[in-house]
Scaffold this active site. Sequence first.
Site, mmCIF file in Angstrom:
data_model
loop_
_atom_site.group_PDB
_atom_site.id
_atom_site.type_symbol
_atom_site.label_atom_id
_atom_site.label_comp_id
_atom_site.label_asym_id
_atom_site.label_seq_id
_atom_site.Cartn_x
_atom_site.Cartn_y
_atom_site.Cartn_z
ATOM 1 N N HIS A 124 0.831 -0.730 -0.066
ATOM 2 C CA HIS A 124 -0.212 -0.010 -0.547
ATOM 3 C C HIS A 124 0.705 0.935 -0.088
ATOM 4 O O HIS A 124 1.898 1.163 0.411
ATOM 5 C CB HIS A 124 -0.958 0.004 1.236
ATOM 6 C CG HIS A 124 -1.900 1.152 1.372
ATOM 7 N ND1 HIS A 124 -1.730 2.574 1.991
ATOM 8 C CD2 HIS A 124 -3.641 1.036 1.294
ATOM 9 C CE1 HIS A 124 -2.837 3.036 1.871
ATOM 10 N NE2 HIS A 124 -3.819 1.680 1.884
ATOM 11 N N CYS A 368 -4.545 2.679 -3.870
ATOM 12 C CA CYS A 368 -3.724 2.407 -3.238
ATOM 13 C C CYS A 368 -2.430 2.055 -3.295
ATOM 14 O O CYS A 368 -1.579 1.808 -2.355
ATOM 15 C CB CYS A 368 -3.968 2.932 -1.510
ATOM 16 S SG CYS A 368 -5.200 4.102 -1.178
HETATM 17 C C1 PLP Z 1 -2.107 -3.086 3.326
HETATM 18 C C2 PLP Z 1 -2.434 -1.746 4.096
HETATM 19 N N1 PLP Z 1 -1.905 -1.331 4.606
HETATM 20 C C3 PLP Z 1 -1.897 0.262 4.995
HETATM 21 C C4 PLP Z 1 -3.146 0.526 5.174
HETATM 22 C C5 PLP Z 1 -3.503 2.408 5.392
HETATM 23 O O1 PLP Z 1 -3.838 2.478 6.097
HETATM 24 P P1 PLP Z 1 -4.952 3.367 6.720
HETATM 25 O O2 PLP Z 1 -5.767 4.882 5.542
HETATM 26 O O3 PLP Z 1 -6.219 2.990 7.761
HETATM 27 O O4 PLP Z 1 -3.670 4.372 7.516
HETATM 28 C C6 PLP Z 1 -4.041 0.017 4.923
HETATM 29 C C7 PLP Z 1 -5.713 0.953 4.183
HETATM 30 O O5 PLP Z 1 -6.195 1.604 3.143
HETATM 31 C C8 PLP Z 1 -3.676 -1.033 3.879
HETATM 32 O O6 PLP Z 1 -4.976 -1.531 3.495
#
Ligand code: PLP
Lengths: 413, 145
Positions: A124, A368
């Site tokens: 991500h 993302c």
């Molecule tokens: C694998 C992964 N990492 C990180 C994130 C980031 O999460 P957040 O937006 O809650 O910080 C997400 C979610 O969007 C995710 O699916």
Amino acid sequence: MDTQTRIAKVDRLRADFPLLGEWDLAYLDNAATTQKPVQVLEAVKHYYEAENANPLRGVYALSELATERYEEARALTAELLGAARPEEIVFTRNATESLNLLAYSYGSAHLKEGDEVIVSALEHHSNFLPWKAAAERAGAKLIQLPCTPEGELTAEALSKVLSERTKIVAMTQVSNVMGRKNDLRPLIDMAHAAGAVTVVDGAQSVPHMQVNVRELDTDFLVFSGHKMMAPMGIGALYGKYELLDAMPPFLTGGEMIETVHWDRIRYAQVPTRFEAGTVNAGGAVGLGAAIRYIRDEVGFDFIEAQESALVKIVMDGLSQMEGITVIGSQKAEDHKGIVTFMVDDVHPHDVASILSTEKVAIRAGHHCAQPLMDFLGVKSTCRVSFAFYNTEEEAEAFLRALGKVRGLMGYGK
Amino acid sequence: MGNSTFYNEVLTDHNMHPLHKHDLENPDYVLEGVNPSCGDEISLQLKVEDGVIKGGSFVGDGCAISQASADIMIDLILGKTVEEALSMADSFLRMIKGEATEEEIESLEEAGALEDISHMPARVKCAVLGWHTLKEILEKECGKQ
Ligand SMILES: Cc1ncc(COP(=O)(O)O)c(C=O)c1O
């Protein structure tokens, strides 16, 4: 658990989620965020109605009560992850903030020119951009760890990029696109043998399976509360105590100090050192309640059984449909509640808009994870993602709606 | 609102069989438009002579709404003066905000088929991508005169 008991349990648990009763909608975007049970909503409400003061500050009884509630949530989080002690849990806003904290604090203290940081192709943006920036600040090099076409991170691939220059290896346990669970322990052992520390993104694993940081032996792990029934705005960073203890602060200000004079500052102990400013106590209480709810009312065995039953329905249905390509593994058992796919000729946003008019909510876009999209050679995709409260009927409704898409767009007539 | 009104035949036809999706020879203007939320991209190409739009085309990649909307738009503005095209762009943008009058929507001919997108906030950017890009070009052209 037999099918009948499982279905009855889903029906019972669904009643805990007020939003599911408000909307005539199959909510299948749980990897983005989950709905919240009344147990969590009530816990937050009760905190603000009966227990609220600024935690960690006052010496009066109410502030002590607020502090107690906040620290209780930390203990529950430590227990959930199998951490050695509660001080190994730092509360943050979300996985993204946890990763930025690490990249700034650990990164600035340990990265030098010529060092290397390994980040997997699956990540991500939240587990990619902070490391890219940290590497740039230090003059270090960012190196990609490729995944297999099935979305797996392998020891073999890591051995090709790991070296004595590697200082940090950042990997996801379950990809939010591929949905595949990575067996990270062998990779973590390899990284340690090379003298690197490991950062595991648990945003998509912690909500869906029993994760134990000591069994994984990872140095750091992050997750977000809102993807596991807790309110938005609370997340956590787990770190091995000795590592956290040696890290400089990230944000500075109130709460995170022991003494401050014009020319002399002593920062607070871990984890307070990393929790500058007034904390999100209500959110932490909500996270604690979510962890209790999952532990006492739901259970990870049930979560895994229900989510894999739903994935199986969807994977079987998709394999029989014309013009559908599933990204990653074609085997249902490789998908932890997440299935990403494309529809021939139809842009993912059009698919999601049509499904929306059919009362099915799915995600469309790059999720993302644009470097992963590049790696896969696609621009954007559609994704269904389940929580334990989703039903077989919802999985079927999704398949029925999807079956109409190409026809509605004028194809295959 | 059902699908029948939203992904209607006008939209799906222009998406599947665009009339103007190709490169133009010696265009006077080429401008890229991007919609980061869907990843839609178009490159709008125009020939303008004596204040009249003599040629137009686009190339690009994106969702059906962005691509069909651009195709319909070019159909509509060919042969129009720059002022007429600009006023159509304004009417279209008003329609998408749900602020246009009946007559305005009628004057947009086939582009009126996109009216219902005003009920889908997440997709508005797709529908207006071509028109915003057009406006940017034409405002430059006006500045020149
Ligand atoms: C694998 C992964 N990492 C990180 C994130 C980031 O999460 P957040 O937006 O809650 O910080 C997400 C979610 O969007 C995710 O699916």
